[in-house]
Scaffold this active site. Structure first.
Site, PDB file in Angstrom:
ATOM      1  N   MET A  94      35.927  42.635  32.978  1.00 36.38           N
ATOM      2  CA  MET A  94      34.639  42.421  33.648  1.00 36.38           C
ATOM      3  C   MET A  94      33.459  42.184  32.705  1.00 36.38           C
ATOM      4  O   MET A  94      32.311  42.198  33.131  1.00 36.38           O
ATOM      5  CB  MET A  94      34.325  43.608  34.562  1.00 36.38           C
ATOM      6  CG  MET A  94      35.370  43.842  35.634  1.00 36.38           C
ATOM      7  SD  MET A  94      35.598  42.404  36.690  1.00 36.38           S
ATOM      8  CE  MET A  94      34.159  42.564  37.714  1.00 36.38           C
ATOM      9  N   ILE A  96      31.562  39.706  29.783  1.00 35.89           N
ATOM     10  CA  ILE A  96      31.555  38.302  29.365  1.00 35.89           C
ATOM     11  C   ILE A  96      31.529  38.246  27.844  1.00 35.89           C
ATOM     12  O   ILE A  96      30.634  38.807  27.196  1.00 35.89           O
ATOM     13  CB  ILE A  96      30.352  37.567  29.992  1.00 35.89           C
ATOM     14  CG1 ILE A  96      30.562  37.546  31.519  1.00 35.89           C
ATOM     15  CG2 ILE A  96      30.230  36.151  29.430  1.00 35.89           C
ATOM     16  CD1 ILE A  96      29.511  36.824  32.291  1.00 35.89           C
ATOM     17  N   ASN A 111      42.471  33.176  30.710  1.00 31.61           N
ATOM     18  CA  ASN A 111      42.012  34.069  31.777  1.00 31.61           C
ATOM     19  C   ASN A 111      42.691  33.680  33.091  1.00 31.61           C
ATOM     20  O   ASN A 111      43.067  32.524  33.278  1.00 31.61           O
ATOM     21  CB  ASN A 111      40.491  33.929  31.931  1.00 31.61           C
ATOM     22  CG  ASN A 111      39.934  34.830  33.010  1.00 31.61           C
ATOM     23  OD1 ASN A 111      40.332  36.005  33.144  1.00 31.61           O
ATOM     24  ND2 ASN A 111      39.003  34.317  33.804  1.00 31.61           N
ATOM     25  N   HIS A 113      41.975  33.661  37.250  1.00 31.29           N
ATOM     26  CA  HIS A 113      40.865  33.760  38.204  1.00 31.29           C
ATOM     27  C   HIS A 113      41.389  33.519  39.620  1.00 31.29           C
ATOM     28  O   HIS A 113      42.175  32.592  39.842  1.00 31.29           O
ATOM     29  CB  HIS A 113      39.794  32.721  37.848  1.00 31.29           C
ATOM     30  CG  HIS A 113      38.584  32.831  38.711  1.00 31.29           C
ATOM     31  ND1 HIS A 113      37.618  33.801  38.513  1.00 31.29           N
ATOM     32  CD2 HIS A 113      38.186  32.130  39.796  1.00 31.29           C
ATOM     33  CE1 HIS A 113      36.690  33.676  39.441  1.00 31.29           C
ATOM     34  NE2 HIS A 113      37.007  32.671  40.232  1.00 31.29           N
TER      35      HIS A 113
HETATM   36  C1  GRF Z   1      42.627  39.481  39.617  1.00 32.66           C
HETATM   37  O1  GRF Z   1      42.438  39.006  40.918  1.00 32.66           O
HETATM   38  C2  GRF Z   1      42.227  38.448  38.583  1.00 32.66           C
HETATM   39  O2  GRF Z   1      42.482  37.135  38.989  1.00 32.66           O
HETATM   40  C3  GRF Z   1      40.753  38.677  38.461  1.00 32.66           C
HETATM   41  O3  GRF Z   1      40.584  40.066  38.571  1.00 32.66           O
HETATM   42  C4  GRF Z   1      41.675  40.630  39.296  1.00 32.66           C
HETATM   43  C5  GRF Z   1      42.299  41.657  38.415  1.00 32.66           C
HETATM   44  O4  GRF Z   1      43.321  42.367  39.057  1.00 32.66           O
HETATM   45  N1  GRF Z   1      40.232  38.105  37.242  1.00 32.66           N
HETATM   46  P1  GRF Z   1      44.236  43.360  38.225  1.00 32.66           P
HETATM   47  O5  GRF Z   1      43.302  44.320  37.502  1.00 32.66           O
HETATM   48  O6  GRF Z   1      45.042  42.547  37.267  1.00 32.66           O
HETATM   49  O7  GRF Z   1      45.084  44.060  39.245  1.00 32.66           O
END
Ligand code: GRF
Length: 191
Positions: A94, A96, A111, A113
């Site tokens: 979370m 940047i 990454n 997403h």
């Molecule tokens: C996932 O949906 C990913 O695509 C996004 O954040 C979420 C992370 O989920 N970036 P987790 O912590 O891997 O369960």
């Protein structure tokens, strides 16, 4: 990226929370076809649930909590260099990363997403997708550049949205696909 020759590439995963993608990548890394081995997990959140998967497998964890993220980044870069980490997988991270950090690790940060990028960059993707009554959503693995969720796309999976879909079950369905997509994308960049 260099082709996978059998010698697995030392990889770090960055997380902030639940860590289901981390768990999935750890399991993938043990497979013969996996080009990566996960040597480090970095987090900005010592309470991240996902850290348990790293502890279970005795993977090194580094938690950074400097007020100035740039100070943490300098430390992280040092560790990455010392441990010869060649790939960074962001998975629900979370923070940047600064453009300086990205430049230093250029082309080696990826990454995942939960949307069909370039649509729905940023947070709360499922909520926004449903609000806009989209017919499809998806997930994307991409290289990281200095603009949010904007680097070159490696792989993408399209997912149908049904009339009765709510945020929670859509998230679950997308996540299931994320867990297939991330390993595939890693195989792709090393082949
Ligand atoms: C996932 O949906 C990913 O695509 C996004 O954040 C979420 C992370 O989920 N970036 P987790 O912590 O891997 O369960």
């Amino acid at each position: 990226m260099k082709k996978f020759s059998g010698k697995k590439i030392s990889t770090a995963v960055f997380i902030s929370g639940r860590g289901s993608n981390l768990k999935n990548l750890i399991n993938f890394s043990y497979k013969k076809k996996s080009p990566i081995v996960i040597d480090f997990v970095f987090t900005n959140n010592i309470k991240a649930y996902g850290l348990k998967y790293a502890y279970e497998k005795k993977i090194n964890v580094y938690c950074f909590k400097n007020k100035k993220f740039s100070v943490s980044e300098t430390k992280i870069l040092k560790i990455l260099k010392k441990k010869k980490i060649m790939l960074i997988c962001l998975a629900g991270f979370m923070k940047i990363l600064s453009s300086n950090f990205i430049k230093k690790f250029n082309g080696k940060i990826i990454n995942i997403h939960p949307s069909l990028l370039p649509q729905y960059k940023g947070l709360k993707t499922h909520q926004r997708v449903l609000k806009n009554k989209e017919n499809y959503t998806g997930c994307t693995v991409h290289f990281v550049n200095s603009k949010l969720d904007s680097g070159k796309i490696i792989l993408q999976k399209k997912i149908k949205i049904y009339n009765n879909d709510k945020e929670k079950n859509l998230e679950r369905r997308v996540l299931r696909e994320e867990h297939k997509l991330y390993p595939k994308a890693i195989i792709k960049i090393f082949s």
